[in-house]
Motif scaffolding. Sequence first.
Motif, PDB file in Angstrom:
ATOM      1  N   VAL A  13       0.849  -1.192   0.000  1.00  0.00           N
ATOM      2  CA  VAL A  13       0.000   0.000   0.000  1.00  0.00           C
ATOM      3  C   VAL A  13       0.883   1.241   0.000  1.00  0.00           C
ATOM      4  O   VAL A  13       1.645   1.473   0.940  1.00  0.00           O
ATOM      5  N   LEU A  14       0.787   2.016  -1.080  1.00  0.00           N
ATOM      6  CA  LEU A  14       1.531   3.278  -1.178  1.00  0.00           C
ATOM      7  C   LEU A  14       0.571   4.389  -0.782  1.00  0.00           C
ATOM      8  O   LEU A  14      -0.385   4.667  -1.492  1.00  0.00           O
ATOM      9  N   ASP A  15       0.814   5.009   0.362  1.00  0.00           N
ATOM     10  CA  ASP A  15      -0.145   5.990   0.867  1.00  0.00           C
ATOM     11  C   ASP A  15       0.478   7.332   1.221  1.00  0.00           C
ATOM     12  O   ASP A  15      -0.167   8.188   1.815  1.00  0.00           O
ATOM     13  N   ARG A  16       1.727   7.549   0.843  1.00  0.00           N
ATOM     14  CA  ARG A  16       2.382   8.838   1.118  1.00  0.00           C
ATOM     15  C   ARG A  16       3.153   9.312  -0.100  1.00  0.00           C
ATOM     16  O   ARG A  16       3.860   8.540  -0.730  1.00  0.00           O
ATOM     17  N   ARG A  17       3.011  10.605  -0.395  1.00  0.00           N
ATOM     18  CA  ARG A  17       3.834  11.228  -1.441  1.00  0.00           C
ATOM     19  C   ARG A  17       4.890  12.034  -0.707  1.00  0.00           C
ATOM     20  O   ARG A  17       4.575  12.836   0.165  1.00  0.00           O
ATOM     21  N   LEU A  18       6.146  11.826  -1.071  1.00  0.00           N
ATOM     22  CA  LEU A  18       7.262  12.501  -0.404  1.00  0.00           C
ATOM     23  C   LEU A  18       7.667  13.756  -1.165  1.00  0.00           C
ATOM     24  O   LEU A  18       7.476  13.847  -2.375  1.00  0.00           O
ATOM     25  N   ASP A  19       8.278  14.676  -0.456  1.00  0.00           N
ATOM     26  CA  ASP A  19       8.861  15.853  -1.093  1.00  0.00           C
ATOM     27  C   ASP A  19      10.063  15.392  -1.907  1.00  0.00           C
ATOM     28  O   ASP A  19      10.964  14.736  -1.384  1.00  0.00           O
ATOM     29  N   ARG A  20      10.071  15.722  -3.186  1.00  0.00           N
ATOM     30  CA  ARG A  20      11.167  15.275  -4.065  1.00  0.00           C
ATOM     31  C   ARG A  20      12.528  15.766  -3.597  1.00  0.00           C
ATOM     32  O   ARG A  20      13.545  15.167  -3.878  1.00  0.00           O
ATOM     33  N   ASP A  21      12.556  16.904  -2.899  1.00  0.00           N
ATOM     34  CA  ASP A  21      13.829  17.485  -2.469  1.00  0.00           C
ATOM     35  C   ASP A  21      14.403  16.782  -1.240  1.00  0.00           C
ATOM     36  O   ASP A  21      15.537  17.020  -0.871  1.00  0.00           O
ATOM     37  N   LEU A  22      13.607  15.948  -0.587  1.00  0.00           N
ATOM     38  CA  LEU A  22      14.067  15.271   0.622  1.00  0.00           C
ATOM     39  C   LEU A  22      14.264  13.780   0.359  1.00  0.00           C
ATOM     40  O   LEU A  22      13.866  12.942   1.137  1.00  0.00           O
ATOM     41  N   LEU A  23      14.882  13.480  -0.778  1.00  0.00           N
ATOM     42  CA  LEU A  23      15.052  12.088  -1.188  1.00  0.00           C
ATOM     43  C   LEU A  23      16.069  11.396  -0.291  1.00  0.00           C
ATOM     44  O   LEU A  23      17.256  11.694  -0.337  1.00  0.00           O
ATOM     45  N   GLU A  55      -3.914   7.304 -15.760  1.00  0.00           N
ATOM     46  CA  GLU A  55      -3.651   6.471 -14.582  1.00  0.00           C
ATOM     47  C   GLU A  55      -3.101   7.296 -13.422  1.00  0.00           C
ATOM     48  O   GLU A  55      -3.350   6.976 -12.256  1.00  0.00           O
ATOM     49  N   ARG A  56      -2.364   8.376 -13.722  1.00  0.00           N
ATOM     50  CA  ARG A  56      -1.799   9.213 -12.655  1.00  0.00           C
ATOM     51  C   ARG A  56      -2.865  10.033 -11.938  1.00  0.00           C
ATOM     52  O   ARG A  56      -2.575  10.683 -10.936  1.00  0.00           O
ATOM     53  N   THR A  57      -4.121  10.002 -12.420  1.00  0.00           N
ATOM     54  CA  THR A  57      -5.207  10.705 -11.717  1.00  0.00           C
ATOM     55  C   THR A  57      -5.952   9.778 -10.758  1.00  0.00           C
ATOM     56  O   THR A  57      -6.848  10.212 -10.047  1.00  0.00           O
ATOM     57  N   ARG A  58      -5.602   8.489 -10.727  1.00  0.00           N
ATOM     58  CA  ARG A  58      -6.288   7.524  -9.858  1.00  0.00           C
ATOM     59  C   ARG A  58      -5.627   7.497  -8.487  1.00  0.00           C
ATOM     60  O   ARG A  58      -4.453   7.156  -8.368  1.00  0.00           O
ATOM     61  N   SER A  59      -6.373   7.841  -7.457  1.00  0.00           N
ATOM     62  CA  SER A  59      -5.787   7.897  -6.117  1.00  0.00           C
ATOM     63  C   SER A  59      -5.969   6.596  -5.343  1.00  0.00           C
ATOM     64  O   SER A  59      -5.306   6.375  -4.340  1.00  0.00           O
ATOM     65  N   ARG A  60      -6.884   5.735  -5.789  1.00  0.00           N
ATOM     66  CA  ARG A  60      -7.113   4.439  -5.148  1.00  0.00           C
ATOM     67  C   ARG A  60      -7.177   3.387  -6.250  1.00  0.00           C
ATOM     68  O   ARG A  60      -8.198   3.240  -6.911  1.00  0.00           O
ATOM     69  N   TYR A  61      -6.069   2.635  -6.437  1.00  0.00           N
ATOM     70  CA  TYR A  61      -6.046   1.715  -7.560  1.00  0.00           C
ATOM     71  C   TYR A  61      -4.904   0.725  -7.414  1.00  0.00           C
ATOM     72  O   TYR A  61      -3.850   1.061  -6.871  1.00  0.00           O
ATOM     73  N   HIS A  62      -5.109  -0.510  -7.912  1.00  0.00           N
ATOM     74  CA  HIS A  62      -4.053  -1.530  -7.961  1.00  0.00           C
ATOM     75  C   HIS A  62      -3.257  -1.365  -9.250  1.00  0.00           C
ATOM     76  O   HIS A  62      -3.846  -1.261 -10.323  1.00  0.00           O
ATOM     77  N   PHE A  63      -1.941  -1.373  -9.129  1.00  0.00           N
ATOM     78  CA  PHE A  63      -1.054  -1.316 -10.277  1.00  0.00           C
ATOM     79  C   PHE A  63       0.068  -2.326 -10.085  1.00  0.00           C
ATOM     80  O   PHE A  63       0.305  -2.799  -8.971  1.00  0.00           O
ATOM     81  N   PHE A  97      -0.767  -0.947  -4.273  1.00  0.00           N
ATOM     82  CA  PHE A  97      -2.098  -0.350  -4.216  1.00  0.00           C
ATOM     83  C   PHE A  97      -1.937   1.104  -3.800  1.00  0.00           C
ATOM     84  O   PHE A  97      -1.405   1.386  -2.722  1.00  0.00           O
ATOM     85  N   LEU A  98      -2.374   2.022  -4.665  1.00  0.00           N
ATOM     86  CA  LEU A  98      -2.320   3.440  -4.306  1.00  0.00           C
ATOM     87  C   LEU A  98      -3.476   3.729  -3.364  1.00  0.00           C
ATOM     88  O   LEU A  98      -4.618   3.357  -3.631  1.00  0.00           O
ATOM     89  N   GLN A  99      -3.178   4.368  -2.276  1.00  0.00           N
ATOM     90  CA  GLN A  99      -4.196   4.779  -1.320  1.00  0.00           C
ATOM     91  C   GLN A  99      -3.844   6.209  -0.909  1.00  0.00           C
ATOM     92  O   GLN A  99      -3.406   6.470   0.197  1.00  0.00           O
ATOM     93  N   LEU A 100      -4.027   7.122  -1.866  1.00  0.00           N
ATOM     94  CA  LEU A 100      -3.646   8.517  -1.687  1.00  0.00           C
ATOM     95  C   LEU A 100      -4.899   9.358  -1.475  1.00  0.00           C
ATOM     96  O   LEU A 100      -6.006   8.908  -1.789  1.00  0.00           O
ATOM     97  N   PRO A 101      -4.757  10.572  -0.963  1.00  0.00           N
ATOM     98  CA  PRO A 101      -5.943  11.427  -0.792  1.00  0.00           C
ATOM     99  C   PRO A 101      -6.699  11.573  -2.106  1.00  0.00           C
ATOM    100  O   PRO A 101      -6.089  11.733  -3.162  1.00  0.00           O
ATOM    101  N   ARG A 102      -8.020  11.495  -2.043  1.00  0.00           N
ATOM    102  CA  ARG A 102      -8.853  11.622  -3.252  1.00  0.00           C
ATOM    103  C   ARG A 102      -8.507  12.931  -3.949  1.00  0.00           C
ATOM    104  O   ARG A 102      -8.250  13.941  -3.318  1.00  0.00           O
TER     105      ARG A 102
END
Length: 155
Positions: free
Chosen positions: A12-22, A36-44, A53-58
Motif C-alpha cells: 500500500v503506497l499511501d504517502r507522497r514525499l517531497d522530491r527534495d528530501l530524497l 492512470e496518474r489521476t487515480r488515487s485508489r487503484y491496484h497497479f 495499491f495506491l491509497q492517496l488522498p482523493r
Amino acid sequence: MSNDSSSTTAIVLDRRLDRDLLPTAPALMLSLTAEERTRSRYHFLTDDNTAVFLQLPRGTTLQDGDLLTATTGALLVRVVAKPELVLTIASDDPLNLLRAAYHLGNRHVSLEIAPTYLRLSPDPVLEGMLVHLGLQLVTEIAPFCPQGGAYSHHH
C-alpha cells in the motif's frame, strides 16, 4: 498492466514525499499514463511486476518523478510518465501555439504546454480545428504530462 482483483497482498503506497528530501534511491519504478496518474485508489504493477495499491488522498494527481512510499515501510517508488499515444502540435509562429492553447483551454482539454509544442490525447474533432488553425500535428508515442488546473496543488 493494472489489476483490480489481485489475490496477492499488494504494497500500500499511501504517502507522497517531497522530491527534495530524497533519503535513498527509489527501489521501484511505477510507469503510469496521464489518466492512470489521476487515480488515487487503484491496484497497479510496478515495472518489475510488484503489486502495489495506491491509497492517496482523493483528487491526488501524480506527476512524473513523484516519489511514493508506504507509511509502514521504507520502500520507495518513483512515478514515471509512461509513453502513450499523443498528438503533438508545433508551429513556427509562437502566436499560433498560444491561439491553439486558448481554443483547447476553452474546451477544457488536458494539455501539456511547453515552449515549442503543445501535447494532448488524440481527438479527430480537435485535430481538424488545429489543422484549420495552420498548426503542424504529429501523432506519436511519448510521455504525456498535462498541466494541473489553475487551482491544483502541485509541488
